[in-house]
Motif scaffolding. Sequence first.
Motif, PDB file in Angstrom:
ATOM      1  N   LEU A 121       0.830  -1.207   0.000  1.00 19.98           N
ATOM      2  CA  LEU A 121       0.000   0.000   0.000  1.00 19.98           C
ATOM      3  C   LEU A 121       0.861   1.252   0.000  1.00 19.98           C
ATOM      4  N   GLN A 122       2.008   1.173   0.661  1.00 20.34           N
ATOM      5  CA  GLN A 122       2.939   2.303   0.638  1.00 20.34           C
ATOM      6  C   GLN A 122       3.448   2.551  -0.784  1.00 20.34           C
ATOM      7  N   ARG A 123       3.765   1.476  -1.489  1.00 20.17           N
ATOM      8  CA  ARG A 123       4.264   1.628  -2.864  1.00 20.17           C
ATOM      9  C   ARG A 123       3.192   2.211  -3.783  1.00 20.17           C
ATOM     10  N   GLN A 124       1.940   1.913  -3.469  1.00 21.03           N
ATOM     11  CA  GLN A 124       0.836   2.438  -4.278  1.00 21.03           C
ATOM     12  C   GLN A 124       0.389   3.830  -3.820  1.00 21.03           C
ATOM     13  N   ARG A 125       1.082   4.381  -2.822  1.00 21.82           N
ATOM     14  CA  ARG A 125       0.772   5.717  -2.284  1.00 21.82           C
ATOM     15  C   ARG A 125      -0.698   5.786  -1.864  1.00 21.82           C
ATOM     16  N   ALA A 126      -1.131   4.807  -1.090  1.00 22.14           N
ATOM     17  CA  ALA A 126      -2.528   4.722  -0.657  1.00 22.14           C
ATOM     18  C   ALA A 126      -2.938   5.994   0.073  1.00 22.14           C
ATOM     19  N   ALA A 127      -4.163   6.433  -0.189  1.00 20.57           N
ATOM     20  CA  ALA A 127      -4.680   7.616   0.485  1.00 20.57           C
ATOM     21  C   ALA A 127      -4.925   7.349   1.959  1.00 20.57           C
ATOM     22  N   ALA A 128      -5.309   6.124   2.289  1.00 24.95           N
ATOM     23  CA  ALA A 128      -5.598   5.773   3.680  1.00 24.95           C
ATOM     24  C   ALA A 128      -5.464   4.273   3.872  1.00 24.95           C
ATOM     25  N   VAL A 129      -5.281   3.885   5.119  1.00 28.43           N
ATOM     26  CA  VAL A 129      -5.244   2.480   5.504  1.00 28.43           C
ATOM     27  C   VAL A 129      -6.083   2.322   6.762  1.00 28.43           C
ATOM     28  N   VAL A 130      -6.992   1.346   6.745  1.00 28.82           N
ATOM     29  CA  VAL A 130      -7.805   1.013   7.910  1.00 28.82           C
ATOM     30  C   VAL A 130      -7.406  -0.381   8.364  1.00 28.82           C
ATOM     31  N   LEU A 131      -6.951  -0.510   9.600  1.00 30.19           N
ATOM     32  CA  LEU A 131      -6.547  -1.800  10.154  1.00 30.19           C
ATOM     33  C   LEU A 131      -7.598  -2.233  11.166  1.00 30.19           C
ATOM     34  N   THR A 132      -8.176  -3.423  10.958  1.00 29.39           N
ATOM     35  CA  THR A 132      -9.282  -3.887  11.788  1.00 29.39           C
ATOM     36  C   THR A 132      -8.857  -5.035  12.695  1.00 29.39           C
ATOM     37  N   LEU A 149       4.040   2.307   9.759  1.00 24.99           N
ATOM     38  CA  LEU A 149       2.929   3.262   9.758  1.00 24.99           C
ATOM     39  C   LEU A 149       3.441   4.701   9.751  1.00 24.99           C
ATOM     40  N   ALA A 150       4.565   4.940  10.405  1.00 23.24           N
ATOM     41  CA  ALA A 150       5.138   6.288  10.401  1.00 23.24           C
ATOM     42  C   ALA A 150       5.552   6.695   8.991  1.00 23.24           C
ATOM     43  N   LYS A 151       6.110   5.759   8.241  1.00 25.12           N
ATOM     44  CA  LYS A 151       6.512   6.067   6.863  1.00 25.12           C
ATOM     45  C   LYS A 151       5.292   6.312   5.981  1.00 25.12           C
ATOM     46  N   LEU A 152       4.246   5.534   6.199  1.00 22.43           N
ATOM     47  CA  LEU A 152       3.016   5.769   5.446  1.00 22.43           C
ATOM     48  C   LEU A 152       2.445   7.151   5.764  1.00 22.43           C
ATOM     49  N   ALA A 153       2.411   7.483   7.044  1.00 22.99           N
ATOM     50  CA  ALA A 153       1.869   8.782   7.448  1.00 22.99           C
ATOM     51  C   ALA A 153       2.704   9.929   6.887  1.00 22.99           C
ATOM     52  N   ASP A 154       4.023   9.762   6.901  1.00 24.76           N
ATOM     53  CA  ASP A 154       4.904  10.809   6.351  1.00 24.76           C
ATOM     54  C   ASP A 154       4.637  11.049   4.872  1.00 24.76           C
ATOM     55  N   ALA A 155       4.166  10.006   4.171  1.00 24.45           N
ATOM     56  CA  ALA A 155       3.861  10.135   2.743  1.00 24.45           C
ATOM     57  C   ALA A 155       2.445  10.646   2.493  1.00 24.45           C
ATOM     58  N   GLY A 156       1.712  10.937   3.564  1.00 23.44           N
ATOM     59  CA  GLY A 156       0.375  11.498   3.404  1.00 23.44           C
ATOM     60  C   GLY A 156      -0.764  10.512   3.557  1.00 23.44           C
ATOM     61  N   THR A 157      -0.464   9.272   3.929  1.00 20.08           N
ATOM     62  CA  THR A 157      -1.509   8.261   4.107  1.00 20.08           C
ATOM     63  C   THR A 157      -2.173   8.416   5.466  1.00 20.08           C
ATOM     64  N   ARG A 158      -3.496   8.404   5.483  1.00 19.75           N
ATOM     65  CA  ARG A 158      -4.227   8.440   6.757  1.00 19.75           C
ATOM     66  C   ARG A 158      -4.274   7.025   7.338  1.00 19.75           C
ATOM     67  N   PRO A 168       1.708   0.756  21.514  1.00 19.56           N
ATOM     68  CA  PRO A 168       2.331   1.357  22.695  1.00 19.56           C
ATOM     69  C   PRO A 168       3.173   2.579  22.357  1.00 19.56           C
ATOM     70  N   GLU A 169       3.803   2.562  21.185  1.00 21.05           N
ATOM     71  CA  GLU A 169       4.596   3.697  20.725  1.00 21.05           C
ATOM     72  C   GLU A 169       4.199   4.009  19.290  1.00 21.05           C
ATOM     73  N   GLY A 170       4.305   5.263  18.943  1.00 20.79           N
ATOM     74  CA  GLY A 170       3.980   5.665  17.577  1.00 20.79           C
ATOM     75  C   GLY A 170       2.789   6.600  17.571  1.00 20.79           C
ATOM     76  N   ASP A 171       2.934   7.707  16.855  1.00 19.41           N
ATOM     77  CA  ASP A 171       1.879   8.717  16.812  1.00 19.41           C
ATOM     78  C   ASP A 171       1.421   8.985  15.386  1.00 19.41           C
ATOM     79  N   ALA A 172       1.483   7.943  14.539  1.00 18.27           N
ATOM     80  CA  ALA A 172       1.148   8.126  13.127  1.00 18.27           C
ATOM     81  C   ALA A 172      -0.351   8.040  12.865  1.00 18.27           C
ATOM     82  N   LEU A 173      -1.136   7.675  13.882  1.00 20.98           N
ATOM     83  CA  LEU A 173      -2.553   7.433  13.652  1.00 20.98           C
ATOM     84  C   LEU A 173      -3.355   8.713  13.491  1.00 20.98           C
TER      85      LEU A 173
END
Length: 368
Positions: A121-132, A149-158, A168-173
């Motif tokens: 999804l990162q390679r496809q520059r996904a607009a968003a990712v929902v993890l269930t 997830l941090a790399k996805l968020a840095d590229a603009g993915t929600r 526990p760690e990470g603020d990309a959400l």
Amino acid sequence: MTVTLADVAARARVSPATVSRVLNGNYPVAASTRERVLRAVDDLDYVLNGPASSLAAATSDLVGILVNDIADPFFGIMAGAAQTQIGGPGDGSGRAGGEKLAVICNTGGSPERELTYLTLLQRQRAAAVVLTGGAVESPDHQAAMAAKLAKLADAGTRIVFCGRPPLPEGDALVAALAFDNRGGGRRLTEHLISLGHRRIGYVAGPPERTTTRHRLEGHREALRSAGLDAESGDGEGGDGEGGDGERLTVHGPYDRRSGYEATLDILRREPGITAVVAANDTVALGACAAVRDQGLRIPQDISVAGFDDLPFSVDAVPALTTVRLPLFEAGARAGRLAMGKENPPPGGIATIAAELMIRGSTAPPRVG
């Protein structure tokens, strides 16, 4: 710094043309060479078609929805609800109206596949990712997820979690919509205790899952409060030693077969149990079948309870006492958050209440 095709080629020790052939799949390449190129792509987090910084920063019309098992109604309901907000109809004209293409990624519960899908999804520059659904509680996997997830968020993915707690760690959400599994598990067991049950078997899910731990913790809290689980632990079955909470708990997959086999195991260990709590409604169906195959009646001889309130629960005979999670509502909200149609909750985290649904599969234990 943007990773280029030439960087991948240098890392894999091949020509840029070979990298292009592997990624485009339009020319035969030796298997060993292909594997080396793909490993370099993963190591460098190369984004396909991203040599220009402006293109690499842009997102596509793709939204990924990660599920453990799309055939499981728990995940199917959430994914379907999210899709109504992501790829729903526009103005009825057939023209695109801001919708995105929702793609369901079925991980099969594998942490490795979860990371692989996020990379794709990162390679496809996904607009968003929902993890269930619940997360795997491995420190290594959690660290890898946080980094990805941090790399996805840095590229603009929600990034939206639906039905799982934040890492526990990470603020990309953008947001984490977490079910109150612990509270639901506690109220379900409190209901059984209030009816007079004292010997309660528990068929738990896989021990490494957050959902399993939280529901089991709620169950154990209720037992402890009633003085019924003084030596409880996180047992996975075995030799029958330890307190009742441990000795009467068996772990397994979230499926019917697990419910059937685990319930037979519990009945073998403790023929005097009067109730069985199942990790989810599908597991509960297997538990019901095991109880009946032993010549016992529900609820006259043994009460059975589930979790999730899946659509078939009310149609079981007798109807299943369970804990209702608002799966459709949570999935739809996750879809709106992924699309930017709704503001995130305060602090980015929302706990979604669980509701006890008392039906015919539970009753006071038979006396005598």
